[in-house]
Design a protein around this motif. Structure first.
Motif, PDB file in Angstrom:
ATOM      1  N   SER A 130     114.106   6.298  15.052  1.00  0.00           N
ATOM      2  CA  SER A 130     115.515   5.580  15.360  1.00  0.00           C
ATOM      3  C   SER A 130     116.504   5.685  14.107  1.00  0.00           C
ATOM      4  N   ALA A 190     111.120  -9.829  17.110  1.00  0.00           N
ATOM      5  CA  ALA A 190     109.844  -9.075  17.931  1.00  0.00           C
ATOM      6  C   ALA A 190     108.620  -9.319  17.052  1.00  0.00           C
ATOM      7  N   ALA A 191     108.962  -9.436  15.850  1.00  0.00           N
ATOM      8  CA  ALA A 191     107.724  -9.365  14.972  1.00  0.00           C
ATOM      9  C   ALA A 191     107.103 -10.776  14.950  1.00  0.00           C
ATOM     10  N   ALA A 227     114.319  -6.952  15.413  1.00  0.00           N
ATOM     11  CA  ALA A 227     113.123  -6.456  14.833  1.00  0.00           C
ATOM     12  C   ALA A 227     112.265  -7.591  14.255  1.00  0.00           C
ATOM     13  N   THR A 228     113.076  -8.552  13.736  1.00  0.00           N
ATOM     14  CA  THR A 228     112.254  -9.908  13.395  1.00  0.00           C
ATOM     15  C   THR A 228     112.023 -10.751  14.346  1.00  0.00           C
ATOM     16  N   ASP A 288     118.601  -5.650  13.246  1.00  0.00           N
ATOM     17  CA  ASP A 288     117.510  -6.159  12.366  1.00  0.00           C
ATOM     18  C   ASP A 288     117.054  -7.747  12.831  1.00  0.00           C
ATOM     19  N   TYR A 301     116.427   3.281  19.592  1.00  0.00           N
ATOM     20  CA  TYR A 301     115.557   2.508  19.578  1.00  0.00           C
ATOM     21  C   TYR A 301     114.246   2.303  20.858  1.00  0.00           C
TER      22      TYR A 301
END
Lengths: 319, 438
Positions: B399, B90-91, B87-88, B84, B105
């Motif tokens: 994933s 990376a965003a 992902a954040t 989680d 992933y």
């Protein structure tokens, strides 16, 4: 307006008007006041814009895109809404959430009201009881309690140990699809402290004379409760109901911890916000998750509006 | 004033909007990467337990001693919150420079341009010490995006102490058939009066499904990244689990559900509730360490006479990858090179990240190994001999395969779906997730 500005205003000349000089000074003072206000408001405003409004506007835009966290979003029109219509898990999650809200909120309010009525009779050590009963409200949403819940309602947990005293072998409550949601409802009901304290405050507002007059007229306790307490308390009940609904629609932590983030067993505790989180952060479908977030807002809005409409028929305002 | 404030708020909203929407900037071309003359700070992240954190911090220290101008800033987490958070970050465009990765992933990130193409930085990173069939599992669309760290087969862990306690002979695990396996499991349950069950079934992880499929000559994904598995294979996989539950060889559905997702040291294998289990063999040393009172062996899956050979394959337990957004791709590649090739790292890590894929690392490690680690090394070598070609890695968008498997698995366990219905639903959902990722 600052204190100095006020003094200046008081030092007006006796004829009731202001000289041009004074007017100018006053205007300058006002500007400075506004600046000071802006500075003091800034932290809150920054938070509101940066943490609430900004992301909300962004998510409204993202709701109509295929944003996947890693790449720039592409506008996809109504695709996310179409997807919702065919989304089986969304249906399951709505059902689980609605069941949770519809069952746990009224029960919690009833428990809170019942205890408030008991405590309101002026028993000794009221402050202590009130604090002790409020405690679960402080703990209930915490991770530690959710972890504890897993153990209390486990196959070899406290609940089954207690049932074992009567020769009953209870199931693994949190691990069975039929009972897992029930344990979360019990957890929510257990956090009755906040509405209870508000009920207590409300009960204190009801004038004693009403009860005196009623008992002179021969009304028993039950009649007093129904004819005096509940009508006069109805605005408070309404307030607690609205807050309870909004809060429980957004429940996340309990289900996340108790089910290890899966909403399981077999999606039985898949709360709406948990599903939204899974879609956004585990499935990289942040666009769809944003659309789901707005759906939740609409649902909560609709329920609240319905509540306000219905309140005309049962909420009694004394004034 | 009020109007001005409103205008200000509007501007701030627009700013917040553009910042949050424009998560992805333009990545620098990795081919131009060169080492900086100045001091450089790299960020690095991994998941794991305490032992791994300590050993990785030690390895970082060794790297910093060798490259005094490069400073490494570590962050680490548990598996649960790791993805989680990744992902954040990376965003937000600030994914750490060097990232420990998982096969699940890899395509999802590489396919969306979030990872550095490691083939573009050959002067800083040389991964040729790894066997080709292992390195291939770090490639997406023909380019290397992640360097495998350790490899493991999928094995059967056998608690020989429990077999001894209930006086059940351990079958010859070198040649065992499914029939012998089932009989042994059944015998444990009966001999213990149901207190200990024979086995913890598979049913909810893609690794065991892949090996099961390969035993039927099938595979989960094809080379194009589409779902290729026959619904009958998936149904048979779950049917086998149901048979074990019904015969009493495995614990009942509620017990399995209760143990789903608990940390390793509370699992049935470590606690001694079951005598055998299917595991990614990389976990073997952790299991052995968590249960010092039990003796464990790790063995290959049972196979029948008509089972195709080469159903095993060395699956990378984890990888090193770098962010495509990294401001220091050369230094990031250098750090990965160090982690993959320096024998000091082999000794610091031990077998915590699985048996190292490179033979040089295995040799550096061998004299330092304790008993369980030696068993794991032997098993990994055995898998290496018996293995076939590695299957395609989990494609972009898939994933969630693990969470899907465990969800359908629970619906089967509690009788909500038949294995056939679940297999059809699972394949459709997985394929649509792949399609959605494009």
């Amino acid at each position: 307006m600052s204190a100095i500005g006020e003094l200046r205003t008081l030092r007006r000349d006796g004829r009731g008007g202001l000289t041009a000089d004074q007017k100018q000074a006053l205007a300058k003072e006002r500007r400075r006041d506004s600046k000071a206000a802006a500075v003091f408001l800034a932290p809150w405003l920054l938070g509101l814009v940066g943490i609430t409004i900004g992301p909300m506007v962004a998510s409204l835009y993202l709701a109509f895109t295929d944003y996947n966290l890693l790449q720039d979003p592409n506008f996809t029109g109504l695709e996310n809404i179409q997807r919702m219509l065919g989304d089986e898990r969304l249906g399951k999650s709505l059902l689980a959430t609605l069941t949770y809200v519809v069952v746990s909120v009224p029960i919690q309010l009833a428990v809170a009201l019942g205890l408030a009525l008991l405590l309101d009779r002026g028993i000794r050590g009221l402050a202590l009881y009130r604090s002790v009963l409020y405690l679960p409200s402080l703990l209930g949403a915490s991770v530690a309690i959710a972890v504890l819940w897993r153990l209390v309602f486990g196959r070899e947990g406290l609940v089954n140990a207690f049932l074992g005293l009567f020769g009953i072998q209870g199931p693994a409550w949190v691990a069975e699809p039929d009972t897992a949601l029930g344990t979360l409802i019990v957890l929510h009901v257990w956090t009755f402290g906040a509405p209870m304290v508000i009920f207590l405050a409300g009960l204190r507002q009801i004038p004693r004379q009403y009860y005196d007059a009623a008992s002179t007229d021969g009304a028993n306790k039950w009649q007093q409760l129904r004819k005096i307490t509940l009508p006069l308390l109805s605005p408070i009940i309404f307030f607690n109901l609205v807050l309870g609904l909004i809060g429980s629609f957004q429940s996340f932590t309990q289900a996340f911890i108790v089910s290890n983030g899966s909403g399981g067993p077999a999606d039985s505790t898949l709360f709406f916000s948990l599903y939204l989180y899974q879609e956004g952060f585990a499935g990289f479908r942040m666009g769809y998750a944003s659309a789901l977030a707005w759906l939740l807002l609409i649902i909560i809005g609709a329920f609240t509006a319905l509540n306000f409409w219905a309140s005309k028929y049962w909420v009694f305002y004394d004034d | 004033m009020r109007r001005r404030a409103r205008r200000g708020a509007l501007a701030a909203t627009a700013l917040a909007l553009s910042v949050s929407v424009a998560g992805c900037g333009i990545a620098p071309d990795p081919a131009d990467a060169e080492l900086s003359d100045e001091d450089v700070t790299l960020t690095m992240t991994w998941w794991g337990a305490d032992a791994r954190h300590q050993s990785t911090l030690d390895a970082i220290k060794l790297f910093e001693e060798e490259h005094p101008t490069i400073h490494v800033e570590p962050t680490y987490a548990d598996w649960g919150g790791y993805w989680d958070r990744l992902a954040t970050t990376a965003a937000a465009g600030d994914m750490p420079d060097v990232v420990q990765f998982d096969q699940l992933y890899l395509s999802s990130y590489a396919g969306r341009g979030a990872l550095l193409d490691l083939d573009a930085v050959p002067e800083f990173l040389d991964a040729s010490s790894l066997p080709d069939n292992v390195l291939a599992s770090g490639e997406v669309d023909g380019s290397l995006y992640a360097v495998p760290i350790g490899v493991a087969g999928n094995g059967v862990v056998v608690n020989t102490s429990l077999f001894e306690k209930y006086d059940v002979p351990v079958p010859d695990t070198d040649t065992w058939t499914w029939e012998e396996f089932d009989a042994a499991a059944q015998a444990i349950t009966e001999a213990s009066g149901g207190k200990v069950r024979g086995l913890s079934p598979f049913g909810a992880d893609s690794f065991s499904l892949e090996v099961f499929a390969r035993q039927q000559g099938d595979q989960i994904f094809d080379d194009e990244g589409d779902v290729a598995i026959d619904p009958a294979t998936v149904a048979a996989y779950w049917q086998r689990e149901l048979d074990w539950i019904e015969s009493g060889a495995a614990p009942d559905a509620a017990s399995l559900s209760e143990k789903a997702g608990v940390p390793l040291d509370q699992g049935d294998t470590v606690v001694g509730n079951t005598a055998m289990a299917f595991i990614a063999a990389g976990q073997f040393t952790a299991i052995a360490a968590a249960a010092p009172d039990f003796e464990y062996e790790v063995a290959d899956w049972p196979a029948d006479a008509d089972t195709p050979e080469g159903f095993q394959y060395p699956k990378p337990s984890m990888y090193w990858a770098a962010s495509s957004q990294s401001e220091h791709p050369a230094e990031a590649a250098l750090l990965i090179d160090f982690l993959v090739n320096d024998p000091q790292v082999a000794r610091a890590f031990g077998t915590d990240r699985g048996i190292p894929a490179s033979e040089a690392f295995q040799e550096a490690l061998e004299p330092t190994l304790d008993e369980p680690a030696k068993k794991l090394l032997d098993f990994t070598k055995l898998v290496g001999e018996r293995s076939g070609d590695a299957p395609p890695i989990t494609p972009n968008g898939a994933s969630e395969i693990e969470t899907m498997l465990s969800r359908y698995n629970q619906q089967i366990q509690f009788g909500q779906l038949s294995p056939q219905e679940a297999a059809a639903g699972f394949i459709e959902e997985l394929q649509s997730a792949v399609d959605a990722a494009g």
